[in-house]
Design an enzyme around this catalytic site. Structure first.
Site, PDB file in Angstrom:
ATOM      1  N   PHE A 122       1.338  -1.183   0.006  1.00 44.69           N
ATOM      2  CA  PHE A 122      -0.069   0.228   0.126  1.00 44.69           C
ATOM      3  C   PHE A 122       0.625   1.167  -0.441  1.00 44.69           C
ATOM      4  O   PHE A 122       0.450   2.194   0.693  1.00 44.69           O
ATOM      5  CB  PHE A 122      -1.279   0.706   1.254  1.00 44.69           C
ATOM      6  CG  PHE A 122      -1.627  -1.077   1.260  1.00 44.69           C
ATOM      7  CD1 PHE A 122      -2.514  -1.949   0.341  1.00 44.69           C
ATOM      8  CD2 PHE A 122      -1.416  -1.936   2.919  1.00 44.69           C
ATOM      9  CE1 PHE A 122      -3.159  -3.285   0.391  1.00 44.69           C
ATOM     10  CE2 PHE A 122      -2.175  -3.197   2.392  1.00 44.69           C
ATOM     11  CZ  PHE A 122      -2.934  -3.866   1.345  1.00 44.69           C
ATOM     12  N   ASN A 165      -7.163 -11.049 -15.353  1.00 41.80           N
ATOM     13  CA  ASN A 165      -7.899 -11.542 -14.672  1.00 41.80           C
ATOM     14  C   ASN A 165      -9.256 -11.743 -14.129  1.00 41.80           C
ATOM     15  O   ASN A 165      -9.573 -10.611 -12.793  1.00 41.80           O
ATOM     16  CB  ASN A 165      -7.143 -12.432 -13.723  1.00 41.80           C
ATOM     17  CG  ASN A 165      -7.632 -13.309 -12.539  1.00 41.80           C
ATOM     18  OD1 ASN A 165      -8.651 -13.677 -12.606  1.00 41.80           O
ATOM     19  ND2 ASN A 165      -6.785 -14.423 -12.951  1.00 41.80           N
ATOM     20  N   PRO A 166     -10.309 -11.377 -14.195  1.00 37.41           N
ATOM     21  CA  PRO A 166     -11.745 -11.063 -13.815  1.00 37.41           C
ATOM     22  C   PRO A 166     -11.399 -11.348 -12.000  1.00 37.41           C
ATOM     23  O   PRO A 166     -12.233 -10.755 -11.543  1.00 37.41           O
ATOM     24  CB  PRO A 166     -13.129 -11.690 -14.575  1.00 37.41           C
ATOM     25  CG  PRO A 166     -12.007 -12.026 -15.639  1.00 37.41           C
ATOM     26  CD  PRO A 166     -11.209 -12.202 -15.335  1.00 37.41           C
ATOM     27  N   THR A 197      -8.388 -11.951  -9.580  1.00 35.78           N
ATOM     28  CA  THR A 197      -8.159 -10.739  -8.856  1.00 35.78           C
ATOM     29  C   THR A 197      -8.586  -9.585  -9.375  1.00 35.78           C
ATOM     30  O   THR A 197      -8.219  -8.730  -8.774  1.00 35.78           O
ATOM     31  CB  THR A 197      -6.287 -11.096  -9.992  1.00 35.78           C
ATOM     32  OG1 THR A 197      -6.487 -11.615 -10.755  1.00 35.78           O
ATOM     33  CG2 THR A 197      -6.433 -12.382  -8.740  1.00 35.78           C
ATOM     34  N   GLY A 245      -5.066  -0.958  -9.567  1.00 32.49           N
ATOM     35  CA  GLY A 245      -4.419  -1.717  -7.985  1.00 32.49           C
ATOM     36  C   GLY A 245      -5.494  -0.130  -7.141  1.00 32.49           C
ATOM     37  O   GLY A 245      -5.339  -0.630  -6.013  1.00 32.49           O
ATOM     38  N   GLU A 246      -5.075   0.674  -7.717  1.00 31.38           N
ATOM     39  CA  GLU A 246      -5.746   2.625  -6.973  1.00 31.38           C
ATOM     40  C   GLU A 246      -6.659   2.725  -7.189  1.00 31.38           C
ATOM     41  O   GLU A 246      -7.345   3.687  -6.697  1.00 31.38           O
ATOM     42  CB  GLU A 246      -4.826   3.360  -6.838  1.00 31.38           C
ATOM     43  CG  GLU A 246      -2.754   2.599  -6.263  1.00 31.38           C
ATOM     44  CD  GLU A 246      -1.930   3.112  -6.109  1.00 31.38           C
ATOM     45  OE1 GLU A 246      -1.155   3.842  -5.172  1.00 31.38           O
ATOM     46  OE2 GLU A 246      -1.848   3.194  -7.366  1.00 31.38           O
TER      47      GLU A 246
HETATM   48 MO1  MOS Z   1       1.336   2.704  -3.577  1.00 27.21          MO
HETATM   49  S1  MOS Z   1       0.581   4.182  -2.464  1.00 27.21           S
HETATM   50  O1  MOS Z   1       1.701   3.135  -5.548  1.00 27.21           O
HETATM   51  O2  MOS Z   1       2.164   1.580  -3.895  1.00 27.21           O
END
Ligand code: MOS
Length: 770
Positions: free
Chosen positions: A275, A664-665, A667, A736-737
């Protein structure tokens, strides 16, 4: 420095504007787009069985002969110096091997701050580590105890006595404002954006909102605490670390401890959540030095409180967002300015002001962020740094404007969609934010929303709906390397030092490599998590998948050339050039005439080879300068607010995403949902309580710092456009974000719809609603 960076980036961008697209990475779309087999399949995570059965080992779980244990001692003042340090009782305590302080710490340089240019620049803080008696923030490491057991180390650490000479510290956010710095750049972007005269446009605008939004500090709370198990063998250093930057941190340690790069090995097969927090902080340096002095392997695992003390979190922010619009709702002014903390010895600007550059067209812009220097542990990257809180301010303001104008907030947003990047003028590589909104609205039942607040009620509960958009830049990191080994038995091993922090790195890269090489996924192994493998860049900024994928693409190209060479004149593909060939069905085949083909096994057998190995680096990520590349989201929320207690209960959350190809739907859905849960924490519960008098974080425990628990999390639905980005490897962008961005505003906008109350300060706790 950053002024120079602005000039360089700006001239490269100008130059690239003239360069024909096909000369650049992404100029020709990745041939795997629309031609994949394993990619896009819901494969289960390859590391799942190891994780649920406990076989997956984390940094603090590696056993070693003669292992010793470390405990850190933290400062309890913000600024000053150690006047007297008494370690006698600790040294005499049972089991103690060593007490480390500035008195016996080896002299080392400072860690260069994170940057994209230098692979050894991975530091989150450039402050000296146990090099002098100075205290620079509350919580700083002042000593460490190494003992035979963890309990003995903990006990001895409690016996260390420190007297301080206390200086006045800068710890007050508001008091620091007059001395705020205006940096020239914010990450890769120029800080100050001024297009037209936004203040004048605001005054002339038919409709206008002009508000201040506040967000608190946040701390990192990965399940796995920061930890390392470290051993010296002569001048060779082995570090089992919990890190999201395996290769770069190995390089950095080598530099700091004056070793050759090959003398340092960082191993990190699994990380229990990064994170942004799992970078290089003081504890690794202290443990490595302690292991050298003690002549013993050392394990150091931070306590939960320790993470709060020496690992930075998210800066608090105060943001002004003002939007002016004409009678039809077209934006004429967009202002986004504000304050956050970034001491000069830190690396993360909490880039909230980047949020307002991409989503909307406007006649004028005024964007600028100011940085406050406080004496604190430097805040760092955290879960969609910048965008998570920047979109809260921006997307609440858009909702306020829509309400004021009596326009549906989605309609207002779509009316201000831009064909090109509103600031840079570059074309979007792909953007279907409108579709994300429309598909999401349909699935969510947005048409059941009442535009007027307080229109729906269920007993004491007021019910409301809200939505908000989010945007997160596409990043592909430079310096991504992989090695592909093709074996005669028709299997392949793909190796890269990449990180697994819970997102399914090996699973998705195996799917990718299988398609790239034309092999079944069962025949591909992905090796990762070790700095002795070809170097992968840091896993951050939602960039790892495409960064590694770009390197696999490059290696597959190299492999094709090697296979053609090896196949020679007796092959069915003889006479074809690498560009006329594709890797498919376990071998090479002519693109034009697929009947001309030969299997890998046959080529290797004829050449008398057991295997063929190539190593390659991904191309420089120039596509990000030629195109505007962003993942985006439309988040929908339905919730209820108790009129009696003020508590907010989120009933439904839906995320509709536009992030390119979804690899990959299964994950991906997990990542989206995880991000949205972090967004709920941001919206409703998370808040670092910082005592400005002492400079100390007062709630450094999971009992007092509230992250969403199961009962706080409603049914979450995710969906996506799945439209490939023609400029990225596999057509993918980061996922991811983006899940986090937009959630806090969607919740706040739903709270307004339910109650008629605008809360412009996070978290949305019940006291703010009564
Ligand atoms: Mo992220 S906050 O770029 O691990």
């Amino acid at each position: 420095m950053s002024r120079m960076q602005n000039a360089v980036i700006s001239s490269v961008k100008t130059a690239l504007g003239w360069v024909p697209a096909q000369w650049l990475p992404g100029g020709t779309p990745d041939p795997l787009i629309g031609r994949s087999a394993a990619i896009g399949r819901q494969d289960s995570r390859l590391d799942g069985p190891d994780k649920v059965s406990g076989r997956a080992r984390f940094a603090a779980e590696f056993g070693m002969e003669t292992l010793s244990y470390a405990t850190l001692v933290h400062s309890t003042i913000s600024r000053g110096r150690i006047a007297h340090l008494d370690t006698a009782a600790a040294e005499a305590a049972p089991g103690v091997i060593l007490v480390l302080s500035h008195r016996n710490m080896p002299r080392i340089g400072t860690v260069p701050l994170i940057s994209m240019a230098d692979m050894t620049a991975v530091g989150n803080s450039s402050l000296p580590i146990l090099q002098d008696p100075e205290v620079r923030y509350n919580g700083q490491v002042l000593a460490a105890v190494i003992a035979e057991t963890q309990e003995q180390a903990d006990h001895a650490a409690s016996l260390i006595r420190i007297d301080y000479a206390v200086d006045t510290a800068k710890t007050d956010f508001d008091a620091a404002k007059p001395a705020a710095r205006v940096p020239a750049s914010v990450l890769m972007e120029k800080n100050h954006v001024s297009v037209g005269n936004a203040e004048r446009e605001l005054q002339r605008a038919a409709h206008c909102v002009d508000q201040t939004y506040k967000t608190p500090g946040h701390n990192h709370n990965a399940i796995e605490l920061h930890a390392l198990t470290v051993a010296w063998d002569g001048d060779a250093l082995l570090i089992h670390d919990a890190t999201q930057m395996i290769a770069p941190s190995a390089k950095a340690q080598a530099k700091l401890f004056k070793l050759e790069p090959e003398q340092v090995r960082v191993v990190s097969p699994f990380v229990g959540g990064g994170f942004g927090a799992k970078g290089l902080w003081d504890h690794q340096i202290v443990a490595i030095a302690a292991a050298r002095l003690a002549g013993r392997p050392v394990r150091l695992m931070l306590s939960r409180e320790g993470v709060y003390r020496i690992v930075g979190g998210r800066s608090p922010s105060e943001q002004r967002v003002a939007i002016g619009a004409d009678a039809e709702g077209h934006f004429t002014a967009l202002v986004h300015t504000g304050y956050s903390i970034m001491p000069p010895y830190g690396a993360c600007p909490e880039q909230y002001s980047l949020s307002s550059r991409t989503p909307y067209r406007s006649k004028s812009f005024e964007i600028l962020q100011r940085h406050l220097d406080l004496d604190i542990v430097p805040n760092t990257f955290m879960r969609a740094p910048g965008e998570a809180i920047g979109t809260f301010a921006l997307e609440c303001a858009v909702d306020e404007l829509a309400h004021q104008m009596g326009i549906d907030p989605i309609a207002l947003r779509l009316r201000n969609e831009s064909e090109r990047h509103p600031i840079h003028g570059t074309p979007f590589s792909q953007r279907a934010q409108g579709q994300a909104y429309q598909d999401g609205a349909k699935r969510f039942g947005w048409d059941r929303r009442h535009a007027e607040p307080r229109a729906r009620r269920d007993g004491e509960w007021l019910i409301g709906m809200g939505c908000a958009g989010g945007s997160f830049p596409y990043v592909r990191m430079p310096n991504a390397n992989v090695r592909i080994t093709l074996r005669r038995d028709g299997t392949a091993v793909v190796a890269s030092s990449a990180q697994e922090m819970g997102m399914g790195t090996a699973t998705v890269q195996s799917q990718h490599a299988a398609d790239r090489l034309g092999l079944p996924v069962e025949h591909v192994t992905f090796e990762m998590g070790d700095s002795t493998l070809p170097a992968a860049p840091i896993a951050g900024g939602s960039s790892q998948t495409v960064s590694v994928a770009g390197a696999i693409m490059a290696a597959a190209e190299k492999l094709t050339v090697e296979l053609v060479r090896l196949a020679g004149n007796d092959s069915a593909i003889a006479g074809l050039r690498a560009g006329e060939i594709r890797l498919a069905d376990g071998g090479v085949a002519s693109i034009e005439d697929p009947s001309r083909s030969e299997s890998y096994a046959s080529i290797l057998a004829r050449a008398g080879r057991d295997e063929l190995t190539v190593t390659a680096a991904g191309s420089a990520p120039l596509e990000v300068l030629k195109y505007a590349m962003h993942s985006s989201s439309a988040i929908f929320c339905e919730l209820r607010v108790s009129e009696v207690t003020g508590e907010v209960r989120v009933d439904r959350l839906l995320g509709s995403f536009d992030c390119g190809t979804i690899l990959n739907p299964k994950t991906a859905a997990s990542q989206f949902k995880g991000g949205m849960i972090m967004g709920l924490g941001l919206a409703l519960t998370e808040e670092t309580l910082f005592d400005a008098r002492s400079g100390r974080i007062m709630n450094a425990t999971l009992a007092d710092y509230h992250i969403p628990a199961h009962l706080d999390v409603p049914e979450i639905e995710v969906m996506w456009t799945g439209i490939p980005d023609p400029r990225s490897p596999l057509g993918a962008r980061g996922i991811g974000e983006i899940g986090i961005t937009g959630v806090a505003a969607a919740v706040a906008n739903a709270v307004f719809n339910a109650t008629g109350k605008r809360v412009r300060e996070l978290p949305l706790t019940l006291d703010k609603l009564l």
